[in-house]
Scaffold this motif. Structure first.
Motif, PDB file in Angstrom:
ATOM      1  N   GLY A 128       0.766  -1.240   0.000  1.00  0.00           N
ATOM      2  CA  GLY A 128       0.000   0.000   0.000  1.00  0.00           C
ATOM      3  C   GLY A 128       0.791   1.281   0.000  1.00  0.00           C
ATOM      4  N   TYR A 146       2.600   9.454   7.453  1.00  0.00           N
ATOM      5  CA  TYR A 146       2.075   8.724   6.292  1.00  0.00           C
ATOM      6  C   TYR A 146       1.601   7.335   6.714  1.00  0.00           C
ATOM      7  N   LYS A 172      -1.953   5.632   5.999  1.00  0.00           N
ATOM      8  CA  LYS A 172      -1.998   4.622   4.936  1.00  0.00           C
ATOM      9  C   LYS A 172      -1.793   3.187   5.423  1.00  0.00           C
ATOM     10  N   ALA A 179      -0.597  11.231   2.206  1.00  0.00           N
ATOM     11  CA  ALA A 179      -1.452  10.047   2.246  1.00  0.00           C
ATOM     12  C   ALA A 179      -2.902  10.426   1.961  1.00  0.00           C
ATOM     13  N   GLU A 225      -3.474  10.826  -1.673  1.00  0.00           N
ATOM     14  CA  GLU A 225      -3.582   9.529  -2.332  1.00  0.00           C
ATOM     15  C   GLU A 225      -4.946   8.881  -2.101  1.00  0.00           C
ATOM     16  N   LEU A 226      -5.552   9.201  -0.966  1.00  0.00           N
ATOM     17  CA  LEU A 226      -6.833   8.594  -0.595  1.00  0.00           C
ATOM     18  C   LEU A 226      -8.040   9.415  -1.066  1.00  0.00           C
TER      19      LEU A 226
END
Length: 573
Positions: free
Chosen positions: A28, A70, A74, A437, A440-441
């Motif tokens: 991930g 992070y 994540k 993070a 990215e989400l």
């Protein structure tokens, strides 16, 4: 010197560095924090070709803090440093990750195996031919060490380190010598995903523990649930929520567990921290005849100076490596399986109502004008009214961390704090990692509350946030120095003062492009209120930086209690 694997013997040859980064992608991770150095440069070339991005931090300590933040969002983080000078700079951050159960992979580019064997007098060494000294320093703050000195062992060592990082939720240390980066190893292993599952408990032992817990749970007239950080760190939060929702038991969190529980649930009662608890909480928790204590960390700051008043005789402790029922311990039993079975079998329980915790501002603090200074008693409930579901909230260990106890979070908030390790300046780096993070989400809002003294240690990461086009909302609490230290000792001492900076001007100084950031300065409740009601501000469409001024001697009640206890402990002979 290690014997090379014959490439002709490999079904799917892959370079060691590529194998390592592809495994990180598998679990991930999508971004690698760190600082380049000559012993890791060739390895860094593999990052983009393995689906990862390079962040590039201002220094290695900040990179470690960022990898920590992070990872908390994540699930796992990674940081790359160079041998000696680089890795030692990030050790404080790695130690914090170990202390607080944060899964981080620390990759160190080292001199070649040949150079190490011959004890060459290289730069970044101590000049004594000892190439193991830095690895030895990291050994005690890592749950696994993988020295990739032999291509025949590299894949196994990488897989083991990453697996242990996840299972134990603690940092691991991996060395990658310059002559190993491009060595070929078997890539077929990559077709088999890593098994990250925690081994199941022995069924008969687990069933006995569950039956014993149920016996006490059904006998209890006034049971409660208390959730702490390790429930979150050891991947048990789904099981915890099932228990909370199906049982209906009054549920509380310790400070380190803040954000682990859905605080909008009707049976959520607030923060329990002994004498520093939310209003009405201490009396309710301490009156319980059974406490299901899940993932607890009973440190000084987490218990408001060891002021917990819960007897072990009425406690069942759930941990990642043992269960403790009153005074009986059951080692080797993981809480995950136990929680599932307890929830499935518990049936009807005796449920007594608990206190409610909301974001109502006390009447004495409701006065609003352009003369009313911003107080902690007013700020933190107001922050709770302003927060949105799924926000990520980062608080520095200081007034912010203790103040946020008075904030009831909306559903889905992820809370980051470093209550146990408490490294000053951690939160700025952690915010950078968390904001990355979040991007990215799907661009969840990331909000940082940071003291001015702490900010001065790691302010450079503003630059990294801008470089990576991150959009956090940053509140720097300007109160002229180190508040938590003032309350421990030296309220007016010169060593607790800091130079007054033009904080918001740093955004431009660090290279913000037109439209990339906005800055604000608020000194009164009315100005703060206007900002909280500003829809453009709340939309977080760019990096936003707020100078938030508060009186030097104002502090949350919980901070005053904890620092008083700390001062007493420090003075003991």
């Amino acid at each position: 010197m290690a014997t090379d694997i014959q490439t002709s013997d490999l079904k799917s040859p892959v370079d060691v560095a590529e194998y390592l980064f592809r495994r990180l992608h598998e679990v991930g991770i999508r971004a690698i924090h760190g600082v380049p150095g000559d012993y890791n440069l060739v390895a860094l070339d593999y990052i983009p070709q393995t689906g990862l991005s390079w962040v590039g931090n201002c220094n290695e300590l900040n990179a470690g803090y960022a990898a920590d933040g992070y990872a908390r969002v994540k699930g796992m983080g990674a940081v790359v440093t160079t041998f000696g000078v680089g890795e030692l700079s990030t050790l404080n951050a790695i130690a914090g990750g170990y202390s607080e159960f944060v899964p981080m992979v620390h990759i160190v580019g080292t001199p070649s195996t040949l150079s190490q064997r011959d004890g060459m007098l290289l730069h970044h060494t101590l000049g004594n031919g000892n190439f193991e000294v830095f690895a030895n320093m990291s050994k005690d703050i890592s749950c696994a060490v993988a020295k990739l000195n032999d291509p025949r062992e590299a894949a196994v060592l990488i897989d083991h380190a990453i697996t242990e990082c996840w299972r134990q939720s603690r940092p691991v240390y991996i060395t990658l010598p310059t002559d190993m980066v491009q060595k070929k190893i078997e890539g077929e292993r990559l077709k088999s995903p890593l098994d990250l599952k925690v081994p199941e408990n022995p069924a008969d032992k687990e069933d006995y523990v569950v039956d014993t817990i149920l016996k006490y749970l059904h006998e209890a007239k006034n049971p409660i649930i208390l959730v702490d950080a390790c429930a979150l760190r050891h991947h048990c939060i789904d099981e915890v929520h099932d228990l909370i929702e199906k049982s209906g038991l009054p549920t509380f969190v310790a400070p380190m567990g803040k954000g682990a529980v859905n605080e909008t649930l009707p049976n959520f009662g607030g923060v329990y921290a002994g004498n520093g608890s939310n209003a009405g909480v201490a009396a309710r928790v301490e009156a319980a005849d059974l406490v299901l204590n899940i993932g607890s960390v009973k440190s000084d700051f987490n218990t408001a100076g060891f002021t917990y008043k819960v007897s072990q005789l009425s406690t069942i402790d759930f941990h990642s490596n043992l269960m403790r029922i009153r005074f009986s311990e059951y080692p080797g039993i993981h809480m995950k399986g136990v929680l599932k079975k307890v929830t499935a079998k518990m049936g009807k329980l005796n449920v007594q109502p608990g206190p409610s915790h909301d974001n109502t501002i006390a009447k004495k603090d409701q006065a609003m004008s352009n003369e009313e200074v911003i107080s902690h008693d007013w700020l933190w409930p107001r922050v709770g009214q302003w927060l949105q579901p799924e926000d990520i909230v980062v608080t520095e260990t200081g007034t912010a961390e203790f103040g946020i106890w008075e904030t009831r979070y909306p559903k889905g908030v992820t809370a980051l704090s470093q209550v146990l390790w408490g490294s000053i300046g951690w939160a700025v780096g952690a915010c950078q990692g968390a904001a990355l993070a979040a991007k990215e989400l799907g661009n969840r809002r990331t909000i940082l509350f940071e003291g001015d003294g702490s900010f001065q240690l790691t302010a450079q990461e503003l630059s990294t946030m801008l470089r990576n086009d991150l959009k956090p909302i940053i509140f720097v609490i300007c109160n002229d120095g180190y508040t938590i230290e003032r309350y421990i000792h030296g309220m007016d001492a010169k060593y607790n003062d800091v130079q007054t900076w033009k904080y918001k001007d740093l955004v431009a100084a660090f290279g913000a492009k037109p439209g990339q950031a906005k800055t604000y300065q608020v000194k009164t409740k009315q100005e703060a209120e206007d900002l909280f009601q500003n829809k453009d501000f709340g939309a977080a469409s760019c990096l936003q930086f707020v100078e938030l001024y508060m009186p030097m001697e104002d502090a949350p009640k919980a901070l005053k209690l904890v620092t008083e206890a700390a001062a007493e402990n420090n003075a003991k002979q």
